[in-house]
Scaffold this motif. Sequence first.
Motif, mmCIF file in Angstrom:
data_model
loop_
_atom_site.group_PDB
_atom_site.id
_atom_site.type_symbol
_atom_site.label_atom_id
_atom_site.label_comp_id
_atom_site.label_asym_id
_atom_site.label_seq_id
_atom_site.Cartn_x
_atom_site.Cartn_y
_atom_site.Cartn_z
ATOM 1 N N UNK A 283 15.880 33.116 0.557
ATOM 2 C CA UNK A 283 15.017 32.010 1.002
ATOM 3 C C UNK A 283 13.700 32.527 1.576
ATOM 4 N N UNK B 259 10.896 33.147 0.312
ATOM 5 C CA UNK B 259 9.658 32.488 -0.100
ATOM 6 C C UNK B 259 9.434 31.190 0.669
ATOM 7 N N UNK B 260 10.519 30.630 1.187
ATOM 8 C CA UNK B 260 10.357 29.421 1.997
ATOM 9 C C UNK B 260 9.761 29.770 3.353
ATOM 10 N N UNK C 200 6.092 28.482 2.725
ATOM 11 C CA UNK C 200 6.162 27.057 3.047
ATOM 12 C C UNK C 200 6.013 26.921 4.545
ATOM 13 N N UNK C 201 6.354 25.779 5.050
ATOM 14 C CA UNK C 201 6.187 25.568 6.483
ATOM 15 C C UNK C 201 4.787 25.076 6.787
ATOM 16 N N UNK D 57 18.005 24.376 -0.653
ATOM 17 C CA UNK D 57 17.325 25.110 -1.709
ATOM 18 C C UNK D 57 18.338 25.486 -2.785
ATOM 19 N N UNK E 116 10.850 19.638 -4.018
ATOM 20 C CA UNK E 116 9.722 20.555 -4.038
ATOM 21 C C UNK E 116 10.089 21.723 -4.948
ATOM 22 N N UNK E 117 9.304 21.901 -5.990
ATOM 23 C CA UNK E 117 9.617 22.946 -6.962
ATOM 24 C C UNK E 117 8.885 24.230 -6.579
ATOM 25 N N UNK E 118 9.629 25.319 -6.493
ATOM 26 C CA UNK E 118 9.043 26.603 -6.115
ATOM 27 C C UNK E 118 8.917 27.536 -7.303
ATOM 28 N N UNK F 261 14.049 26.876 -9.061
ATOM 29 C CA UNK F 261 13.954 27.172 -7.646
ATOM 30 C C UNK F 261 13.406 25.898 -7.032
ATOM 31 N N UNK G 197 13.672 22.905 -3.893
ATOM 32 C CA UNK G 197 14.165 22.486 -2.585
ATOM 33 C C UNK G 197 14.276 20.974 -2.578
ATOM 34 N N UNK H 46 9.783 23.082 3.165
ATOM 35 C CA UNK H 46 8.988 22.665 2.009
ATOM 36 C C UNK H 46 8.457 21.253 2.113
#
Lengths: 110, 244
Positions: A20, A22-23, A27-28, B112, B185-187, B196, B198, B235
């Motif tokens: 996780x 990359x979150x 993100x955030x 996720x 939310x597409x990562x 990937x 969320x 996200x």
Amino acid sequence: MTVMTQGSGGGRSSGSLYDVIELILDRGLVIDVFVRVALLGIEVLTVDARIVVASVDTYLRFAEAANRLDVTASSTPTSLPDLVKEMAGERDGKVPALDGSVVERKGGSR
Amino acid sequence: VTTYVYGFTHASHRLPVDGLVGVGKTAAPLRIVRQHDLAAVVSDAPEGLRAKRRDLEAHARVLETLQAAGTVLPTRFGTLAPDDQAVRAELASRATRYAELLSRMDGMVEINVKAVHREDAVLRDLLRSNEGLRQMNQALRAAGGGDRQAKVEFGEKIAALLEVRRAADGERVVAALRPHASAVSIGPPVDGCFVNASFLVAAPSEDFQAALSRLREEHAELIDLRVYGPLPPYSFVSLDEAAG
């Protein structure tokens, strides 16, 4: 809370942190009036993943992996591989090392 | 000393920060900065902060702990304010927006989902459904693998078909889960995954879990589905109205 992280025995193992990451990094909430420390971007890892997919090495690997499979015309195509019984191996194991600092990008904050 | 910001909460949040460790080698204790109905969880910022495993873990752990006890708006890793007063000023200047975001996130969690094809299974599937590919494979097998050029061409063809397959299966996975989430939310396709995504779901998210189980069962041979959560809504917090 129910932690349903798969494959890591639950809880926050280093493995699940990587999964996780990359979150946490990309993100955030971004607050424009505050500074964000210049770090890596997960985009570095992402770009890397794409390059790997479109490389000659990958093509060779796919070709060899397909060659190992004896799929003849007599095995009728199906929408889903109902005959497949062997488990595919784990994914590549191409996990960037996360010990210490991850990937440092040169330059200032963005 | 600058202030490291972890996230924002309602001032009524239980804020179980005692004993929690923040970022930095010396693991500065956490502080609460309050402004009317809002609170920020912060600590002193360490010198030379970088994306070290220890600090990423600390950031995530603080947010997960806050999330387990109430609603939190996670800030992105590495957010620094000049001082606590600047945090208070920020909470004051966008109080309405933060209150709105917090109420939208009340009772919600991020889940996720990453999906990866099991390589042998998907290759077998491609070979079965594509006669031309199957013939190429048989010819190469008969030739003991074939020369490098033939292998590269064959592999490139597989890669192209795999890409189409990834897109199609990706849509299928997201479509199966989307109805059970209030936002998606597409990562980026990190680490070879073709999905990937969320999902923002209302805890405890039984519908969503059931949809996940169905997906996992239906495609067990072909798709490795990895699920992470419940997470703070990384996200789904944006100050941008359009994105929120």
